[in-house]
Design a protein around this motif. Structure first.
Motif, PDB file in Angstrom:
ATOM      1  N   TYR A 106       0.832  -1.207   0.000  1.00 28.59           N
ATOM      2  CA  TYR A 106       0.000   0.000   0.000  1.00 28.59           C
ATOM      3  C   TYR A 106       0.869   1.261   0.000  1.00 28.59           C
ATOM      4  CZ  TYR A 106      -3.174   3.663   1.225  1.00 28.59           C
ATOM      5  OH  TYR A 106      -3.857   4.845   1.204  1.00 28.59           O
TER       6      TYR A 106
ATOM      7  N   TYR B 103      -7.238   4.703   5.025  1.00 31.24           N
ATOM      8  CA  TYR B 103      -6.659   3.363   5.108  1.00 31.24           C
ATOM      9  C   TYR B 103      -6.169   3.061   6.525  1.00 31.24           C
ATOM     10  CZ  TYR B 103      -3.917  -0.754   3.927  1.00 31.24           C
ATOM     11  OH  TYR B 103      -3.422  -2.027   3.886  1.00 31.24           O
TER      12      TYR B 103
ATOM     13  N   TYR C  92     -15.250  -6.236   9.894  1.00 34.70           N
ATOM     14  CA  TYR C  92     -15.906  -5.123   9.205  1.00 34.70           C
ATOM     15  C   TYR C  92     -17.080  -4.536   9.979  1.00 34.70           C
ATOM     16  CZ  TYR C  92     -12.941  -6.468   5.400  1.00 34.70           C
ATOM     17  OH  TYR C  92     -11.829  -6.764   4.655  1.00 34.70           O
TER      18      TYR C  92
ATOM     19  N   LYS D 111     -11.277   1.292   5.070  1.00 36.81           N
ATOM     20  CA  LYS D 111      -9.918   0.918   4.654  1.00 36.81           C
ATOM     21  C   LYS D 111      -9.874   0.745   3.135  1.00 36.81           C
ATOM     22  CE  LYS D 111      -6.842  -3.078   5.160  1.00 36.81           C
ATOM     23  NZ  LYS D 111      -6.599  -4.307   5.921  1.00 36.81           N
ATOM     24  N   TRP D 112     -10.913   0.133   2.579  1.00 34.33           N
ATOM     25  CA  TRP D 112     -10.932  -0.136   1.147  1.00 34.33           C
ATOM     26  C   TRP D 112     -11.199   1.117   0.328  1.00 34.33           C
ATOM     27  CZ3 TRP D 112      -8.309  -4.024  -0.045  1.00 34.33           C
ATOM     28  CH2 TRP D 112      -8.221  -5.091   0.840  1.00 34.33           C
TER      29      TRP D 112
ATOM     30  N   PHE E 297      -7.806   2.476   0.083  1.00 28.13           N
ATOM     31  CA  PHE E 297      -7.023   1.639  -0.827  1.00 28.13           C
ATOM     32  C   PHE E 297      -7.323   1.987  -2.283  1.00 28.13           C
ATOM     33  CE2 PHE E 297      -6.580  -2.027  -3.561  1.00 28.13           C
ATOM     34  CZ  PHE E 297      -5.290  -2.459  -3.284  1.00 28.13           C
TER      35      PHE E 297
END
Length: 121
Positions: free
Chosen positions: A47, A69, A92, A99-100, A103
């Motif tokens: 990342y 993130y 989740y 977070k996604w 990302f």
């Protein structure tokens, strides 16, 4: 850190990376904390590189994505460590989906930078 606190709380000594079921009394509880932390360590390297490259074209977006993130990773660990939740969706349940978002902001920025490099020639 949460893993060190869990080591002390659940009495899991080094060099064990994970607690051993039937040997450690609270193996599942400790292992959930450890797995949440390990997930972060496994993903942060790639990342970071992706964000550094994408940040060349979209630095503000990548900075915001990185905050999302990091917060999402902390929430992932918090959810995973919560033994009152089902392990399949626990990570989740506390908001780790952001977070996604972070990302994919960095992923898009990296792809946009790569495309601009290819078409500039």
């Amino acid at each position: 850190s949460q893993v060190m606190a869990a080591r002390n709380k659940f009495n899991v000594e080094y060099p064990n990376c994970y607690a051993v079921p039937k040997y450690h009394d609270h193996a599942d509880e400790f292992n959930r904390v450890q797995r949440g932390h390990q997930n972060y360590l496994e993903n942060i390297g790639g990342y970071t590189i992706m964000t550094l490259i994408g940040g060349l074209k979209h630095p503000i977006s990548c900075a915001v994505g990185s905050v999302l993130y990091c917060v999402g990773s902390a929430l992932y660990l918090k959810g995973y460590a919560d033994t009152s939740l089902d392990v399949k969706m626990a990570r989740y349940k506390k908001g780790a989906g952001i977070k996604w978002i972070g990302f994919f902001v960095s992923f898009y920025s990296t792809c946009a930078y790569a495309y601009s490099c290819i078409t500039a020639a």
